[in-house]
Design a protein around this motif. Structure first.
Motif, PDB file in Angstrom:
ATOM      1  N   ARG A  96       0.829  -1.212   0.000  1.00 43.41           N
ATOM      2  CA  ARG A  96       0.000   0.000   0.000  1.00 43.41           C
ATOM      3  C   ARG A  96       0.863   1.261   0.000  1.00 43.41           C
ATOM      4  NH1 ARG A  96      -5.442  -0.004   1.757  1.00 43.41           N
ATOM      5  NH2 ARG A  96      -6.314  -2.093   1.988  1.00 43.41           N
ATOM      6  N   HIS A  97       1.915   1.257   0.824  1.00 41.70           N
ATOM      7  CA  HIS A  97       2.771   2.442   0.915  1.00 41.70           C
ATOM      8  C   HIS A  97       3.459   2.715  -0.419  1.00 41.70           C
ATOM      9  CE1 HIS A  97       5.343   5.405   2.954  1.00 41.70           C
ATOM     10  NE2 HIS A  97       6.327   4.906   2.219  1.00 41.70           N
ATOM     11  N   ILE A  98       3.978   1.663  -1.061  1.00 41.61           N
ATOM     12  CA  ILE A  98       4.665   1.835  -2.334  1.00 41.61           C
ATOM     13  C   ILE A  98       3.708   2.354  -3.409  1.00 41.61           C
ATOM     14  CG2 ILE A  98       5.817   0.580  -4.203  1.00 41.61           C
ATOM     15  CD1 ILE A  98       7.067  -1.211  -2.092  1.00 41.61           C
ATOM     16  N   LEU A  99       2.478   1.817  -3.425  1.00 45.44           N
ATOM     17  CA  LEU A  99       1.517   2.227  -4.443  1.00 45.44           C
ATOM     18  C   LEU A  99       1.027   3.653  -4.220  1.00 45.44           C
ATOM     19  CD1 LEU A  99      -0.591  -1.050  -4.755  1.00 45.44           C
ATOM     20  CD2 LEU A  99       0.833  -0.035  -6.530  1.00 45.44           C
ATOM     21  N   THR A 100       0.646   3.959  -2.996  1.00 43.02           N
ATOM     22  CA  THR A 100       0.060   5.279  -2.733  1.00 43.02           C
ATOM     23  C   THR A 100       1.085   6.406  -2.777  1.00 43.02           C
ATOM     24  OG1 THR A 100       0.308   4.882  -0.346  1.00 43.02           O
ATOM     25  CG2 THR A 100      -1.807   4.319  -1.353  1.00 43.02           C
ATOM     26  N   HIS A 101       2.376   6.082  -2.682  1.00 40.07           N
ATOM     27  CA  HIS A 101       3.415   7.120  -2.729  1.00 40.07           C
ATOM     28  C   HIS A 101       4.173   7.126  -4.053  1.00 40.07           C
ATOM     29  CE1 HIS A 101       2.619   7.047   1.602  1.00 40.07           C
ATOM     30  NE2 HIS A 101       3.239   8.212   1.674  1.00 40.07           N
ATOM     31  N   ASP A 102       3.606   6.478  -5.061  1.00 42.79           N
ATOM     32  CA  ASP A 102       4.175   6.507  -6.421  1.00 42.79           C
ATOM     33  C   ASP A 102       5.627   6.050  -6.461  1.00 42.79           C
ATOM     34  OD1 ASP A 102       1.757   7.464  -7.267  1.00 42.79           O
ATOM     35  OD2 ASP A 102       2.384   9.562  -7.359  1.00 42.79           O
ATOM     36  N   LEU A 103       5.923   4.966  -5.743  1.00 44.16           N
ATOM     37  CA  LEU A 103       7.292   4.460  -5.707  1.00 44.16           C
ATOM     38  C   LEU A 103       7.548   3.380  -6.749  1.00 44.16           C
ATOM     39  CD1 LEU A 103       7.885   4.275  -1.835  1.00 44.16           C
ATOM     40  CD2 LEU A 103       8.488   6.104  -3.428  1.00 44.16           C
ATOM     41  N   PHE A 104       6.487   2.865  -7.375  1.00 41.07           N
ATOM     42  CA  PHE A 104       6.678   1.871  -8.426  1.00 41.07           C
ATOM     43  C   PHE A 104       7.168   2.548  -9.701  1.00 41.07           C
ATOM     44  CE2 PHE A 104       3.993  -1.668  -6.610  1.00 41.07           C
ATOM     45  CZ  PHE A 104       4.975  -2.627  -6.738  1.00 41.07           C
ATOM     46  N   LYS A 105       8.197   1.980 -10.290  1.00 37.74           N
ATOM     47  CA  LYS A 105       8.738   2.479 -11.555  1.00 37.74           C
ATOM     48  C   LYS A 105       8.734   1.323 -12.550  1.00 37.74           C
ATOM     49  CE  LYS A 105       9.567   6.501  -9.756  1.00 37.74           C
ATOM     50  NZ  LYS A 105       8.714   7.671 -10.097  1.00 37.74           N
ATOM     51  N   GLU A 106       7.928   1.453 -13.587  1.00 36.12           N
ATOM     52  CA  GLU A 106       7.827   0.392 -14.578  1.00 36.12           C
ATOM     53  C   GLU A 106       8.866   0.586 -15.680  1.00 36.12           C
ATOM     54  OE1 GLU A 106       5.021   2.332 -12.955  1.00 36.12           O
ATOM     55  OE2 GLU A 106       4.071   2.299 -14.918  1.00 36.12           O
ATOM     56  N   TYR A 107       9.288  -0.499 -16.248  1.00 38.24           N
ATOM     57  CA  TYR A 107      10.131  -0.421 -17.440  1.00 38.24           C
ATOM     58  C   TYR A 107       9.822  -1.610 -18.335  1.00 38.24           C
ATOM     59  CZ  TYR A 107      13.224  -3.896 -15.218  1.00 38.24           C
ATOM     60  OH  TYR A 107      13.730  -5.020 -14.629  1.00 38.24           O
ATOM     61  N   SER A 108       9.990  -1.422 -19.610  1.00 38.08           N
ATOM     62  CA  SER A 108       9.636  -2.438 -20.601  1.00 38.08           C
ATOM     63  C   SER A 108      10.850  -3.274 -20.960  1.00 38.08           C
ATOM     64  CB  SER A 108       9.070  -1.782 -21.862  1.00 38.08           C
ATOM     65  OG  SER A 108       7.922  -1.025 -21.555  1.00 38.08           O
ATOM     66  N   VAL A 109      10.586  -4.537 -21.258  1.00 37.33           N
ATOM     67  CA  VAL A 109      11.619  -5.465 -21.699  1.00 37.33           C
ATOM     68  C   VAL A 109      11.253  -5.924 -23.103  1.00 37.33           C
ATOM     69  CG1 VAL A 109      12.802  -7.642 -21.261  1.00 37.33           C
ATOM     70  CG2 VAL A 109      12.047  -6.218 -19.336  1.00 37.33           C
ATOM     71  N   SER A 110      12.058  -5.595 -24.086  1.00 40.45           N
ATOM     72  CA  SER A 110      11.765  -5.963 -25.456  1.00 40.45           C
ATOM     73  C   SER A 110      11.975  -7.464 -25.652  1.00 40.45           C
ATOM     74  CB  SER A 110      12.674  -5.186 -26.419  1.00 40.45           C
ATOM     75  OG  SER A 110      12.442  -5.597 -27.744  1.00 40.45           O
ATOM     76  N   LEU A 111      11.001  -8.102 -26.297  1.00 31.26           N
ATOM     77  CA  LEU A 111      11.075  -9.539 -26.565  1.00 31.26           C
ATOM     78  C   LEU A 111      11.384  -9.835 -28.022  1.00 31.26           C
ATOM     79  CD1 LEU A 111       8.035 -10.772 -24.442  1.00 31.26           C
ATOM     80  CD2 LEU A 111      10.414 -10.483 -23.761  1.00 31.26           C
ATOM     81  N   ASN A 112      11.817  -8.828 -28.749  1.00 25.33           N
ATOM     82  CA  ASN A 112      12.202  -8.983 -30.158  1.00 25.33           C
ATOM     83  C   ASN A 112      11.053  -9.564 -30.984  1.00 25.33           C
ATOM     84  OD1 ASN A 112      14.768  -7.969 -29.535  1.00 25.33           O
ATOM     85  ND2 ASN A 112      15.483  -9.998 -28.917  1.00 25.33           N
ATOM     86  N   ASN A 113      11.253 -10.752 -31.567  1.00 24.58           N
ATOM     87  CA  ASN A 113      10.266 -11.304 -32.488  1.00 24.58           C
ATOM     88  C   ASN A 113       9.243 -12.211 -31.815  1.00 24.58           C
ATOM     89  OD1 ASN A 113      11.411 -10.047 -34.743  1.00 24.58           O
ATOM     90  ND2 ASN A 113      12.926 -11.684 -34.960  1.00 24.58           N
ATOM     91  N   MET A 114       9.192 -12.230 -30.504  1.00 26.07           N
ATOM     92  CA  MET A 114       8.188 -13.061 -29.830  1.00 26.07           C
ATOM     93  C   MET A 114       6.829 -12.397 -29.891  1.00 26.07           C
ATOM     94  SD  MET A 114      10.140 -14.356 -26.431  1.00 26.07           S
ATOM     95  CE  MET A 114      11.907 -14.555 -26.465  1.00 26.07           C
ATOM     96  N   ASN A 115       5.799 -13.240 -29.818  1.00 24.91           N
ATOM     97  CA  ASN A 115       4.444 -12.735 -29.865  1.00 24.91           C
ATOM     98  C   ASN A 115       3.946 -12.437 -28.449  1.00 24.91           C
ATOM     99  OD1 ASN A 115       1.954 -11.982 -30.951  1.00 24.91           O
ATOM    100  ND2 ASN A 115       2.019 -13.646 -32.437  1.00 24.91           N
TER     101      ASN A 115
END
Length: 443
Positions: A96-115
């Motif tokens: 709850r603390h991490i979510l409500t205080h905007d501490l999550f940082k997302e990043y994308s992982v490229s899977l190249n030619n995978m579906n």
């Protein structure tokens, strides 16, 4: 957040036993009691009373409070040293603390030619396993950013009559881990079969065949040995992976796997294509969700169907989750439905904040329901407060995690077939996997 019953190392009292703590506690209780006794102009609709409001604090309660430390550092130290001190922690507090205080940082992982990514699970605090539409089972290490492919397992290539078996590959739709985290179940090379791997090495164990004639959509573990699978052929199969089969063999040059048959295969009556499964520990039952908007309850002890109920006006219902207390959550096109496990009556209809987005994943962590949408957004609903989790940084908005939309391979034949099962093709986004520490994002 954390409570630790401290033990005396030397002297008569632990370090946290300070007399001023009792005085501060009594002062807070007195102020709270006076505030509650004050009659407001407009009484509240709901008031909660504590036993301490009528009775004074006993000597035993005071001594126990002095021995109790609410310091998180004391909890961590007691856990590291593995002492006999009684300790407990609120598992939801950190999330709850991490979510409500905007501490999550997302990043994308490229899977190249995978579906597209259909399903995922955390293997450890640094490894994620996921299955794709192109029938690949992959493991991603978030520390080294290394991506490894796990070889798919296959059963017999010929049927008992001698003819070749038609191979069907529609992707891996489910990845599940047993309670002791020693076995992983997923789809095999042929989407009608299941594959079992040993953890943490991911060595092959067995392939379950002759259970289904169509794609396996979901699985759920009843315990460390028994597994249930549901398929588009409206069948549910019970599998057993006993201890002798699950044990690691002697060292061999080439890992091998065995072929197993289901213990029992039964038709899910009143169902059209079993889409999602969930095991309810509180009531010892299996819940199955079918694409004709029915929820079906099976006894986990006898593997017999007990009841089926039509869901109210549900469209594109493709995900199912169960809370520890026994509440079911069903994801639909534009809302999430909460059901009472005892009667299957609707408790709450949670509308989505984005109309027509499609609810594609649902999971509980305590009283927080995580809702994944087809627009690449994650929402969090507080079941106790009956509202979406609000941000502590900006009180005018709710907590939302935004993921990348990725891309979708053009496949007209797949689009035509899958639209009948799950709705629009853009409900899931492929080519990327979004990393978030404790959430089950893709389903």
């Amino acid at each position: 957040m954390a409570e630790t019953q401290r033990m005396t190392v030397y002297g008569r009292h632990p370090p946290c036993a300070s007399g001023t703590r009792l005085e501060e506690r009594r002062a807070r209780r007195l102020a709270l009691r006076l505030e509650r006794n004050r009659k407001p102009d407009k009484p509240e609709d709901f008031v909660c009373y504590e036993s301490s409001d009528d009775e004074g604090e006993t000597i035993t309660e005071g001594k126990q409070f002095l021995r109790t430390s609410f310091n998180f550092v004391d909890y961590v130290r007691a856990r590291e040293t593995n002492t006999k001190e009684v300790r407990k922690i609120n598992q939801e507090y950190g999330s709850r603390h991490i979510l409500t205080h905007d501490l999550f940082k997302e990043y994308s992982v490229s899977l190249n030619n995978m579906n597209k990514v259909f399903c995922s699970q955390w293997l450890s605090d640094r490894q994620v396993v996921f299955g794709t539409k192109c029938n690949k089972l992959m493991v991603y290490d978030v520390a080294t950013q290394k991506l490894d492919q796990i070889p798919s397992l296959h059963g017999r290539q010929i049927n008992p009559g001698g003819g070749a078996l038609p191979e069907q590959q529609c992707g891996i739709h489910s990845v599940q881990i047993n309670p002791s985290r020693t076995l992983l179940s997923t789809g095999a090379r042929n989407s009608n079969e299941i594959a079992i791997y040993r953890l943490p090495t991911l060595d092959p164990v067995c392939v379950g065949e002759s259970g289904h004639r169509d794609w396996v959509f979901d699985m759920c573990w009843l315990d460390d040995e028994f597994l249930v699978s549901g398929s588009r052929d409206t069948k549910m199969a019970l599998w057993r992976i006993d201890s002798d089969l699950a044990e690691a063999p002697d060292k061999a040059d080439v890992p091998t796997h065995r072929l197993i048959q289901p213990v029992c295969v039964k038709e899910c009556r009143s169902a059209q294509k079993v889409r999602a499964l969930a095991f309810n520990k509180a009531y010892k039952e299996i819940a199955a969700l079918s694409l004709n908007s029915f929820i079906h309850i099976w006894s986990a002890e006898s593997f017999k169907q007990k009841i089926s109920r039509k869901l109210p006006a549900c469209q594109e219902n493709v995900c199912l989750a169960v809370q520890d207390d026994g509440v079911y959550a069903v994801g639909c096109r534009s809302y999430t439905l909460l059901l009472d496990a005892r009667t299957l009556q609707p408790i709450k209809k949670i509308p989505s904040r984005y109309s027509g987005c499609g609810i594609r994943s649902a999971s509980f962590q305590g009283s927080v329901l995580t809702i994944g949408t087809g627009l690449g957004m994650l929402m969090f609903y507080d079941v106790r407060a009956q509202k979406y989790l609000e941000s502590s940084i900006n009180s005018n908005r709710t907590v939302v995690l935004k993921a990348s939309k990725g891309y979708v391979f053009p496949d007209e034949e797949y689009i035509d077939g899958f639209q009948n099962d799950c709705g629009n093709e853009n409900i899931r986004h492929g080519g990327w996997i979004i990393i978030s520490r404790y959430l089950k994002i893709f389903k």
